[in-house]
Design an enzyme around this catalytic site. Structure first.
Site, PDB file in Angstrom:
ATOM      1  N   GLY A 238       0.806  -1.221   0.000  1.00  0.00           N
ATOM      2  CA  GLY A 238       0.000   0.000   0.000  1.00  0.00           C
ATOM      3  C   GLY A 238       0.840   1.272   0.000  1.00  0.00           C
ATOM      4  O   GLY A 238       0.397   2.310  -0.516  1.00  0.00           O
TER       5      GLY A 238
ATOM      6  N   ASN B  88       4.291  -6.236  -2.964  1.00  0.00           N
ATOM      7  CA  ASN B  88       4.719  -7.563  -2.518  1.00  0.00           C
ATOM      8  C   ASN B  88       3.574  -8.436  -2.019  1.00  0.00           C
ATOM      9  O   ASN B  88       3.789  -9.420  -1.310  1.00  0.00           O
ATOM     10  CB  ASN B  88       5.761  -7.398  -1.398  1.00  0.00           C
ATOM     11  N   GLU B  89       2.338  -8.082  -2.391  1.00  0.00           N
ATOM     12  CA  GLU B  89       1.157  -8.783  -1.877  1.00  0.00           C
ATOM     13  C   GLU B  89       1.257 -10.301  -1.935  1.00  0.00           C
ATOM     14  O   GLU B  89       0.893 -10.989  -0.980  1.00  0.00           O
ATOM     15  CB  GLU B  89      -0.107  -8.328  -2.634  1.00  0.00           C
TER      16      GLU B  89
HETATM   17  N1  CO8 Z   1       0.871  -3.601   9.325  1.00  0.00           N
HETATM   18  C1  CO8 Z   1       0.897  -3.726  10.664  1.00  0.00           C
HETATM   19  N2  CO8 Z   1       2.024  -3.767  11.388  1.00  0.00           N
HETATM   20  C2  CO8 Z   1       3.198  -3.678  10.729  1.00  0.00           C
HETATM   21  C3  CO8 Z   1       3.246  -3.554   9.332  1.00  0.00           C
HETATM   22  C4  CO8 Z   1       2.007  -3.522   8.616  1.00  0.00           C
HETATM   23  N3  CO8 Z   1       1.954  -3.383   7.289  1.00  0.00           N
HETATM   24  N4  CO8 Z   1       4.534  -3.492   8.959  1.00  0.00           N
HETATM   25  C5  CO8 Z   1       5.270  -3.579  10.078  1.00  0.00           C
HETATM   26  N5  CO8 Z   1       4.474  -3.677  11.156  1.00  0.00           N
HETATM   27  C6  CO8 Z   1       4.891  -3.771  12.562  1.00  0.00           C
HETATM   28  C7  CO8 Z   1       5.877  -4.891  12.795  1.00  0.00           C
HETATM   29  O1  CO8 Z   1       5.210  -6.119  12.973  1.00  0.00           O
HETATM   30  C8  CO8 Z   1       6.582  -4.416  14.037  1.00  0.00           C
HETATM   31  O2  CO8 Z   1       5.738  -4.652  15.139  1.00  0.00           O
HETATM   32  P1  CO8 Z   1       6.350  -5.022  16.589  1.00  0.00           P
HETATM   33  O3  CO8 Z   1       7.237  -3.858  16.955  1.00  0.00           O
HETATM   34  O4  CO8 Z   1       5.149  -5.150  17.454  1.00  0.00           O
HETATM   35  O5  CO8 Z   1       7.114  -6.309  16.410  1.00  0.00           O
HETATM   36  C9  CO8 Z   1       6.653  -2.900  13.839  1.00  0.00           C
HETATM   37  O6  CO8 Z   1       5.616  -2.591  12.890  1.00  0.00           O
HETATM   38  C10 CO8 Z   1       7.976  -2.412  13.302  1.00  0.00           C
HETATM   39  O7  CO8 Z   1       8.307  -3.166  12.158  1.00  0.00           O
HETATM   40  P2  CO8 Z   1       9.806  -3.656  11.845  1.00  0.00           P
HETATM   41  O8  CO8 Z   1      10.502  -3.998  13.093  1.00  0.00           O
HETATM   42  O9  CO8 Z   1       9.715  -4.686  10.786  1.00  0.00           O
HETATM   43  O10 CO8 Z   1      10.425  -2.283  11.262  1.00  0.00           O
HETATM   44  P3  CO8 Z   1      11.643  -2.128  10.245  1.00  0.00           P
HETATM   45  O11 CO8 Z   1      11.999  -0.676  10.277  1.00  0.00           O
HETATM   46  O12 CO8 Z   1      12.689  -3.143  10.491  1.00  0.00           O
HETATM   47  O13 CO8 Z   1      11.025  -2.474   8.792  1.00  0.00           O
HETATM   48  C11 CO8 Z   1       9.322  -2.419   7.092  1.00  0.00           C
HETATM   49  C12 CO8 Z   1      10.030  -1.678   8.251  1.00  0.00           C
HETATM   50  C13 CO8 Z   1      10.294  -2.591   5.932  1.00  0.00           C
HETATM   51  C14 CO8 Z   1       8.159  -1.576   6.646  1.00  0.00           C
HETATM   52  C15 CO8 Z   1       8.880  -3.816   7.566  1.00  0.00           C
HETATM   53  O14 CO8 Z   1       8.168  -3.646   8.787  1.00  0.00           O
HETATM   54  C16 CO8 Z   1       7.996  -4.564   6.623  1.00  0.00           C
HETATM   55  O15 CO8 Z   1       8.466  -5.091   5.650  1.00  0.00           O
HETATM   56  N6  CO8 Z   1       6.688  -4.620   6.939  1.00  0.00           N
HETATM   57  C17 CO8 Z   1       5.731  -5.379   6.187  1.00  0.00           C
HETATM   58  C18 CO8 Z   1       5.262  -4.583   5.046  1.00  0.00           C
HETATM   59  C19 CO8 Z   1       4.243  -5.337   4.217  1.00  0.00           C
HETATM   60  O16 CO8 Z   1       4.492  -6.427   3.748  1.00  0.00           O
HETATM   61  N7  CO8 Z   1       3.087  -4.725   4.049  1.00  0.00           N
HETATM   62  C20 CO8 Z   1       2.056  -5.302   3.275  1.00  0.00           C
HETATM   63  C21 CO8 Z   1       0.711  -4.861   3.760  1.00  0.00           C
HETATM   64  S1  CO8 Z   1      -0.569  -5.447   2.659  1.00  0.00           S
HETATM   65  C22 CO8 Z   1      -0.952  -4.108   1.660  1.00  0.00           C
HETATM   66  O17 CO8 Z   1      -0.500  -3.031   1.888  1.00  0.00           O
HETATM   67  C23 CO8 Z   1      -1.868  -4.279   0.484  1.00  0.00           C
HETATM   68  C24 CO8 Z   1      -2.885  -5.322   0.667  1.00  0.00           C
HETATM   69  C25 CO8 Z   1      -3.831  -5.336  -0.493  1.00  0.00           C
HETATM   70  C26 CO8 Z   1      -5.094  -6.114  -0.181  1.00  0.00           C
HETATM   71  C27 CO8 Z   1      -5.130  -7.400  -0.854  1.00  0.00           C
HETATM   72  C28 CO8 Z   1      -6.520  -7.994  -0.937  1.00  0.00           C
HETATM   73  C29 CO8 Z   1      -6.725  -9.118   0.039  1.00  0.00           C
END
Ligand code: CO8
Length: 260
Positions: free
Chosen positions: A111, A135-136
């Site tokens: 997103g 990366n969905e």
């Molecule tokens: N949603 C909720 N929580 C999240 C998300 C997210 N998208 N991303 C990270 N967090 C949380 C982590 O779990 C972590 O939580 P905690 O501290 O409780 O363990 C906290 O945020 C911090 O994250 P990181 O430690 O991983 O932080 P970094 O600075 O190391 O990395 C990143 C930051 C690169 C953003 C990494 O967190 C990451 O890769 N996150 C995942 C991103 C991702 O894959 N997002 C996809 C979301 S889906 C979407 O956007 C489209 C969906 C379309 C719908 C499809 C139809 C069904």
């Protein structure tokens, strides 16, 4: 302006800078999306505001994309409300009459990448640790048709086909090569470069630029506008499936373990 969204509008240039600050990673929750939309609407209605720069106030991350917790273990009603807000954000940004520039000062998956692609121009920090892409599929979910359309409009069909199926996350250099971003600059120059680029966009007469933008984007926007309800139904049906919930649970677990 409010807590999670900071807007600075410069009357003298007609340019607003919208900074996202939803700790820790600017994930797009229903509440955050609603706040973004309210601010976008205000700026859109202000005729003196001609340009918008979107950036992050968080270190290392532009936006982590949709808040995964909004899709995990939630009621169908809540999922529907959330999805409507995602649609709204996209419609407002992709259809904005302002010149829009994404100042991508951190990672921008899913997103977050969608938000960037709604802008007219993208500038990314040259930090090789940052990634951007849709990366969905890596989460076991499927980018909806209007995510796909936005990427196709940006990259073309073949590159989008590869990017979407593989769920590719690109480094800034790779993103530049495929045209996912337009410029890569040193981290401390992202915002100043965006401001410079904006002056070029604002040198074009507004009406001519706006009509041209609309001509390029209208059919894509109309496709969602005509199918909002079915798109919500489709999302809710898909995301509440047991198999999809399981995939999301595993992905969340992976995020947590990766940290440790
Ligand atoms: N949603 C909720 N929580 C999240 C998300 C997210 N998208 N991303 C990270 N967090 C949380 C982590 O779990 C972590 O939580 P905690 O501290 O409780 O363990 C906290 O945020 C911090 O994250 P990181 O430690 O991983 O932080 P970094 O600075 O190391 O990395 C990143 C930051 C690169 C953003 C990494 O967190 C990451 O890769 N996150 C995942 C991103 C991702 O894959 N997002 C996809 C979301 S889906 C979407 O956007 C489209 C969906 C379309 C719908 C499809 C139809 C069904």
């Amino acid at each position: 302006t409010s807590q999670k969204v900071q807007v600075d509008f410069d009357q003298s240039t007609g340019v607003a800078v919208l900074r996202m600050q939803n700790p820790p990673v600017n994930s797009l929750s229903l509440e955050f999306l609603t706040e973004i939309c309210i601010n976008l609407e205000k700026l859109e209605m202000d005729k003196s505001c001609r340009g918008l720069i979107v950036t992050s106030n968080r270190p290392k991350v532009f936006s982590a994309g949709l808040d995964i917790f909004e899709m995990y273990g939630k009621t169908p009603e809540r999922c529907a409300e959330f999805w409507k807000a995602v649609q709204e954000m996209w419609l407002k940004l992709y259809g904005s009459s302002m010149a829009t520039i994404a100042a991508i000062n951190g990672s921008s998956p899913a997103g977050g990448c969608l938000m960037c692609m709604t802008c007219d121009y993208r500038i990314m920090a040259d930090n090789p640790r940052y990634t951007i892409g849709l990366n969905e599929t890596l989460l076991g979910i499927v980018a909806p048709f209007w995510f796909k359309d936005t990427m196709t409009n940006t990259l073309g069909h073949r590159t989008t086909e590869l990017a979407l199926q593989l769920g590719s996350l690109y480094s800034p250099a790779e993103a530049l090569k495929i045209g996912l971003v337009d410029q890569v600059v040193p981290e401390d120059q992202v915002l100043t470069t965006a401001t410079e680029a904006m002056s070029k966009w604002l040198a074009i007469p507004d009406h001519a630029r706006q009509i041209t933008k609309s001509m390029m984007r209208k059919s894509t926007i109309d496709r969602l506008t005509a199918n909002r309800e079915s798109d919500i139904k489709n999302f809710v049906g898909f995301v509440t499936k047991a198999s999809v919930q399981k995939s999301l649970g595993m992905y969340l677990e992976m995020l947590k373990n990766r940290k440790a």
